[in-house]
Scaffold this motif. Sequence first.
Motif, PDB file in Angstrom:
ATOM      1  N   ASN A 219       0.855  -1.188   0.000  1.00 52.27           N
ATOM      2  CA  ASN A 219       0.000   0.000   0.000  1.00 52.27           C
ATOM      3  C   ASN A 219       0.892   1.239   0.000  1.00 52.27           C
ATOM      4  OD1 ASN A 219      -2.213   1.701   0.166  1.00 52.27           O
ATOM      5  ND2 ASN A 219      -2.362   1.554   2.386  1.00 52.27           N
ATOM      6  N   LEU A 220       1.400   1.592  -1.178  1.00 49.90           N
ATOM      7  CA  LEU A 220       2.332   2.701  -1.322  1.00 49.90           C
ATOM      8  C   LEU A 220       1.742   3.791  -2.197  1.00 49.90           C
ATOM      9  CD1 LEU A 220       5.670   0.759  -1.972  1.00 49.90           C
ATOM     10  CD2 LEU A 220       4.750   1.545   0.206  1.00 49.90           C
TER      11      LEU A 220
ATOM     12  N   TYR B 184       7.967  -1.118   6.031  1.00 46.52           N
ATOM     13  CA  TYR B 184       8.285  -2.049   4.952  1.00 46.52           C
ATOM     14  C   TYR B 184       9.798  -2.262   4.943  1.00 46.52           C
ATOM     15  CZ  TYR B 184       3.601  -1.639   2.937  1.00 46.52           C
ATOM     16  OH  TYR B 184       2.248  -1.682   2.733  1.00 46.52           O
ATOM     17  N   ARG B 185      10.204  -3.502   4.671  1.00 42.40           N
ATOM     18  CA  ARG B 185      11.631  -3.822   4.570  1.00 42.40           C
ATOM     19  C   ARG B 185      11.900  -4.514   3.232  1.00 42.40           C
ATOM     20  NH1 ARG B 185      14.048  -6.661   9.597  1.00 42.40           N
ATOM     21  NH2 ARG B 185      12.802  -8.445   8.899  1.00 42.40           N
ATOM     22  N   PHE B 186      12.764  -3.917   2.439  1.00 43.37           N
ATOM     23  CA  PHE B 186      13.202  -4.484   1.165  1.00 43.37           C
ATOM     24  C   PHE B 186      14.660  -4.906   1.348  1.00 43.37           C
ATOM     25  CE2 PHE B 186       9.572  -2.093   0.055  1.00 43.37           C
ATOM     26  CZ  PHE B 186       9.112  -2.506  -1.197  1.00 43.37           C
TER      27      PHE B 186
ATOM     28  N   THR C  42      19.661  -3.303   2.793  1.00 44.69           N
ATOM     29  CA  THR C  42      18.350  -3.311   3.442  1.00 44.69           C
ATOM     30  C   THR C  42      17.767  -1.904   3.416  1.00 44.69           C
ATOM     31  OG1 THR C  42      19.039  -5.101   4.921  1.00 44.69           O
ATOM     32  CG2 THR C  42      17.069  -3.846   5.536  1.00 44.69           C
ATOM     33  N   LEU C  43      16.606  -1.783   2.837  1.00 52.71           N
ATOM     34  CA  LEU C  43      15.857  -0.526   2.819  1.00 52.71           C
ATOM     35  C   LEU C  43      14.660  -0.680   3.753  1.00 52.71           C
ATOM     36  CD1 LEU C  43      14.793   2.238   1.686  1.00 52.71           C
ATOM     37  CD2 LEU C  43      13.696   0.902  -0.141  1.00 52.71           C
ATOM     38  N   MET C  44      14.550   0.216   4.731  1.00 48.22           N
ATOM     39  CA  MET C  44      13.394   0.209   5.634  1.00 48.22           C
ATOM     40  C   MET C  44      12.792   1.609   5.677  1.00 48.22           C
ATOM     41  SD  MET C  44      13.964  -2.286   8.918  1.00 48.22           S
ATOM     42  CE  MET C  44      12.223  -2.109   9.298  1.00 48.22           C
TER      43      MET C  44
ATOM     44  N   HIS D 138      26.408 -15.147  -8.415  1.00 46.97           N
ATOM     45  CA  HIS D 138      25.708 -16.265  -9.044  1.00 46.97           C
ATOM     46  C   HIS D 138      24.244 -16.309  -8.612  1.00 46.97           C
ATOM     47  CE1 HIS D 138      29.435 -17.892 -10.642  1.00 46.97           C
ATOM     48  NE2 HIS D 138      29.978 -17.765  -9.422  1.00 46.97           N
ATOM     49  N   ASN D 139      23.943 -15.695  -7.476  1.00 47.57           N
ATOM     50  CA  ASN D 139      22.579 -15.698  -6.960  1.00 47.57           C
ATOM     51  C   ASN D 139      22.223 -14.291  -6.446  1.00 47.57           C
ATOM     52  OD1 ASN D 139      21.690 -18.729  -6.849  1.00 47.57           O
ATOM     53  ND2 ASN D 139      23.796 -18.688  -6.037  1.00 47.57           N
ATOM     54  N   ILE D 140      21.041 -13.845  -6.806  1.00 55.46           N
ATOM     55  CA  ILE D 140      20.525 -12.546  -6.366  1.00 55.46           C
ATOM     56  C   ILE D 140      19.120 -12.773  -5.811  1.00 55.46           C
ATOM     57  CG2 ILE D 140      19.930 -10.187  -7.047  1.00 55.46           C
ATOM     58  CD1 ILE D 140      21.791 -10.587  -9.493  1.00 55.46           C
ATOM     59  N   HIS D 141      18.833 -12.156  -4.679  1.00 52.72           N
ATOM     60  CA  HIS D 141      17.512 -12.359  -4.076  1.00 52.72           C
ATOM     61  C   HIS D 141      16.951 -11.032  -3.571  1.00 52.72           C
ATOM     62  CE1 HIS D 141      14.182 -14.429  -2.204  1.00 52.72           C
ATOM     63  NE2 HIS D 141      14.424 -13.805  -1.058  1.00 52.72           N
ATOM     64  N   LEU D 142      15.697 -10.775  -3.913  1.00 53.40           N
ATOM     65  CA  LEU D 142      14.971  -9.611  -3.403  1.00 53.40           C
ATOM     66  C   LEU D 142      13.832 -10.113  -2.530  1.00 53.40           C
ATOM     67  CD1 LEU D 142      14.063  -6.624  -3.255  1.00 53.40           C
ATOM     68  CD2 LEU D 142      12.850  -6.976  -5.429  1.00 53.40           C
ATOM     69  N   ASN D 143      13.785  -9.611  -1.308  1.00 49.46           N
ATOM     70  CA  ASN D 143      12.749 -10.019  -0.355  1.00 49.46           C
ATOM     71  C   ASN D 143      12.016  -8.778   0.157  1.00 49.46           C
ATOM     72  OD1 ASN D 143      11.600 -12.204   1.499  1.00 49.46           O
ATOM     73  ND2 ASN D 143      12.265 -10.657   2.974  1.00 49.46           N
ATOM     74  N   ILE D 144      10.673  -8.845   0.156  1.00 51.50           N
ATOM     75  CA  ILE D 144       9.854  -7.739   0.661  1.00 51.50           C
ATOM     76  C   ILE D 144       9.009  -8.273   1.809  1.00 51.50           C
ATOM     77  CG2 ILE D 144       8.151  -5.971   0.096  1.00 51.50           C
ATOM     78  CD1 ILE D 144       8.812  -6.338  -2.836  1.00 51.50           C
TER      79      ILE D 144
END
Length: 403
Positions: free
Chosen positions: A297-298, A337-339, A389-391, A324-330
Amino acid sequence: MQDISGPSAGFSESVTDQGLYKLPALRVLSEIATSLSTNVDIERLLERFLSTMVRLAGAGAGAVRVLTADGTGLRLIGSIGLPEEMLEQERIVPLGCGVCGQAVHDSAARSTEAVHLCKNNSGLEFFGDHCVSFVAVPLQHKGHVLGVYNLFMFADAPPIPEEVRLLFSSISEHLGMALENVRLTQENMRISLMNERQMLSNEIHDSLAQTLAYMNIRLEMLKESVHTGDKQFTEKYLGDMEDALESAYSGLRELLTQFHHRMDPRGLVPALQDLLAGACKKTEARVDFTNHTHGLNLTPDQEVQVFHIVQEALANICKHSRAHNIHLNIEQVDDAYRFTITDDGIGLCAAGHPGPGMHFGINIMHGRAKQLGGSVEITSQAGAGTRLTLMFPSQPPRKRDNT
């Protein structure tokens, strides 16, 4: 002058089978509703329905006008059956002119047979010789008139039936709403453009302008060292200026890249998916995306800031990490909110220190996070990858009231 907004005022009751008009009326309203749900040119839409208005009223000619930008007049955008001299003379008429002005003022349809007044004002023989009466139907939304239809009745025209009067009222409301939607859309576009320009101005000030100011200081110091023959400081200040110039050039490229790649209009999540797909193609790394929230809800501004932070982070990963590995978590943590973006690359500081271009990008990310009322934290170890980390609060920060 007659007010034709009330029951049977100025209309014939001789049509006993009023159901004769119901099917055409439903077709017209359905067509208008369909047109409003598509991206159409509103002026072409109004002009197209002018022929429908003329036909239903049995008029000999017609015109449609919209309010001028300054709100002082009515601008002609379409006509049927009017003489060329009238079109030239009445491309814009004053808002308070005659029956049109009365219809706008009262927000109600008006009719009159006093066409001699229009003839006296305009000097056009069309009034009296051809037109014996005419009707003004305002296009309005919530009491605000945005345009008007003029229907010019000739001598052999039958009285306008009651059902047609009611239909005109519905058409007026629907097309008035369309005009208002266009006005609001244009207003929002202007606001968005101003906000975007302000954002670009802020980023140039916070990055390029500061770098150039630093270079200017170093240039003065370089001149002084050259003048005094101090070779050690001359080489130092030259190196500083080279680094600053590289930083400014990298920063400019990053700004251009950001403003060339717009966020997906479908919203933040599809836009992030596209970014990750692009990162996968550039690095051939395995890319994962996990969204633990039940619908973000942005506000649009929050979405843009988050998008560009993730974009910058992924750009750095693609350029420098060899991951070799990239991960995005929300996820949502309480009222925030934490990205989190992680990679298993060589680490941010594997080469000693981030380069000037990377410094510039990191500064921009911190600035965007600040606008969100949040923060960016970056942790990295050589050979062990990097975590960003974006919060930020789930509710946008309130702007201070300086009054």
